[in-house]
Enzyme design. Sequence first.
Site, PDB file in Angstrom:
ATOM      1  N   GLU A 135      61.354  17.332  84.274  1.00  0.00           N
ATOM      2  CA  GLU A 135      61.691  17.897  82.971  1.00  0.00           C
ATOM      3  C   GLU A 135      62.408  19.241  83.078  1.00  0.00           C
ATOM      4  O   GLU A 135      63.352  19.505  82.333  1.00  0.00           O
ATOM      5  CB  GLU A 135      60.401  18.058  82.144  1.00  0.00           C
ATOM      6  N   ASP A 136      61.968  20.083  83.991  1.00  0.00           N
ATOM      7  CA  ASP A 136      62.432  21.472  83.998  1.00  0.00           C
ATOM      8  C   ASP A 136      63.361  21.836  85.153  1.00  0.00           C
ATOM      9  O   ASP A 136      63.798  22.983  85.253  1.00  0.00           O
ATOM     10  CB  ASP A 136      61.221  22.428  84.032  1.00  0.00           C
TER      11      ASP A 136
END
Length: 761
Positions: free
Chosen positions: A111-112
């Site tokens: 996600e990051d």
Amino acid sequence: MVYRRRRPMQMQAATETVAVAPTAPVTRPAKPRARMMRQYDLVERVRSYNPNTDEDLLNRAYVYAMKAHGSQTRASGDPYFSHPLEVAAILTDLKLDDATIVAALLHDTIEDTEATRAEIDQIFGPEIGALVEGLTKLKRLELVSREAKQAENLRKLLLAIADDVRVLLVKLADRLHNMRTLDFVPPESRRRIAEETLDIYAPLSGRMGMQEMREELEDLSFRTLDPDAYSVVMQRLDALAERNRNLIGEIEAQLSNNLRHRGLGARVYGRRKKPFSIWTKMERKSIGFEQLSDIFGFRLVVNDIEACYRALGIVHTTWPVVPGRFKDYISTPKQNDYRSIHTTVIGPGNQRVELQIRTEAMDQIAERGIAAHVFYKEGEGSPTEFLKRESNAFAWLRHTIGILSESANPEEFLEHTKLELFHDQVFCFTPKGKLIALPRHANVIDFAYAVHTDVGNSAVGCKINGKFAPLSSELQNGDEVEVLTSEAQSAPPSAWESLAVTGKARAAIRRATRTAVRDQYAGLGRRIVERLFERAKMEYADDKLKGALPRLARASIEDVMAAVGRGEIKASDVARAMYPDYKEERVARYGIKKGLAAKLKERVAPTPRSRVAIPIRGINSDLPVKFAPNGGAVPGDRIVGIVTPGEGITIYPIQSPALKDFEEEPERWLDVRWDIEDSMPQRFPARIKVENVNEPGALAQIATVIAEHDGNIDNISMQRRSPDFTETTIDLEVYDLKHLSAILAQLRAKAVVARVERVNG
């Protein structure tokens, strides 16, 4: 400031990660930063409980996650990598397997960072890739309303757990570390996060048997939501612990000595209640801190189950027992796998001493819940498969996930799940001895649906411990419940929804009610279609209609019939879909040039009508039927049906002036006839208007006439027309036209009645 959880906790996104740095960092007093755990620290922590750990896998995951997060920082200013590292550390305390620890290290990478699922699969294998993706999906939720978002996020969380329960363990550890570092989050977000933690994550960890994690999540939330109350409770606890320091050691020593002298070895230790638990008990029972008698409890941990009961006998023969405080969760475990014997005695110094007696294995499960199961054991299959066999807590989780398929919408599912999360339980039994666990305050309706949906739908009565009782009776621990059913009842009364406590029962009642209404409309639609075909002298067959479904834009024959019954599709449209050459004939009785009376007379006069008219049996029939709102209709009246979209058939007498409103809509008119069985009389609505003398006792005389002739008054309204006369409008129920005429005749014979007539609405 008083902290009360009386409103539903608002949850912006129960599965969003809280670890994202805000745009404007909140200023906090500088705190000394703890040293980040090194690679060898992590490996040693895992090796301490799993000597066969894959050190190379752990090292590769550590380095990969550290490089992936690079220079990212948290709101505290710490490197972002410190967060997944601390999550992994929490999971090592739970003694979880290598794949779970690695998934914790990598849970924010997809996600990051620039990491991808394919890359993680290639480096760490598909099992870890699936875990990381399951956690990533929980963050990618963008829904419209806050309520829908709360409900849908919980659905997503539980569905992800269905694939692999380790997703839940990582998610809970993620939330725990975020709560530990909540001071660095802006105040408005801090409160929201604490509320959703107390609303969802803490009780969910409790349902999974992870008591230590639940207590820490509750206390961290409590400290944020009500810091004053938290501070007061902590001060009182510390003061009490200081005063009773010697007493606690004395009780531990006496317990250990008594057991040892009887030849029973045990590990004995004291433990005090947590601040949130104390505060909620004070609020629930409306008592002060001084009135609490179980702030300190003691655990007796022995070798096996037999020793548990031996220890219980020793304790009970040494000190007086407090009545009503004994519970055996070994013979009847809680649904979260908790097993222990609870008892309270008057111990040394005449102090109440609360005891929990359990084995080492029970103690591990009591603290770590489903995480206490040894995931890394060879030959046990996947963790999810192992838990299906071994864990009641996981069985509850699977059952809750099963509710997803039965819920009409996310909010309905959330209602059920929150109820299951927060309520304590009562344990009842079927006549055959099957144990049924229900939320506290549940009644027989909930019990019936817990046994089986069909049992609930057909329940008509019950016996509790051999005695007849209402279905709304609240159940107590140990009750034996026999549900009496009837095949004649295929759907429960809709009013049961307000009586039911469990979400499962409410959802089943709503579903059965929807199904019953749909069946009514489908039955009505079928009769309308069949009678149209009969009048048109055409052949109707389901097989032929099945081929026409695409033209009607419906998935099934029942959908078509229900749509006709609701007035969404005309019967003539069904005929044209089956027979494209069909042309609707507008007979003279539907014409608007002739007078209404002549038109209605023609509708009811022909003898063949009885073959094609729809039979009307009353309000409780299998058709969605109601009667004219301003006058009703009774057997003996010549009647006509008007289809109202979404409402069914409204029955009017042919003399009703309201029928003029439908002259321009002939497709809504239906041929109907009475079909009343003499052996089962029913009452039907009618309205009369009485002009009576305005004198004392006049209304009593009118009501007496109606009562003596077995009429039932539903409603009365009165209006003064002149000083001497009052106009009284009465809605009443009668069996038929003959019954109504007899009442009217007797009213006319009364001196106080100047005039009486029936109202045709």
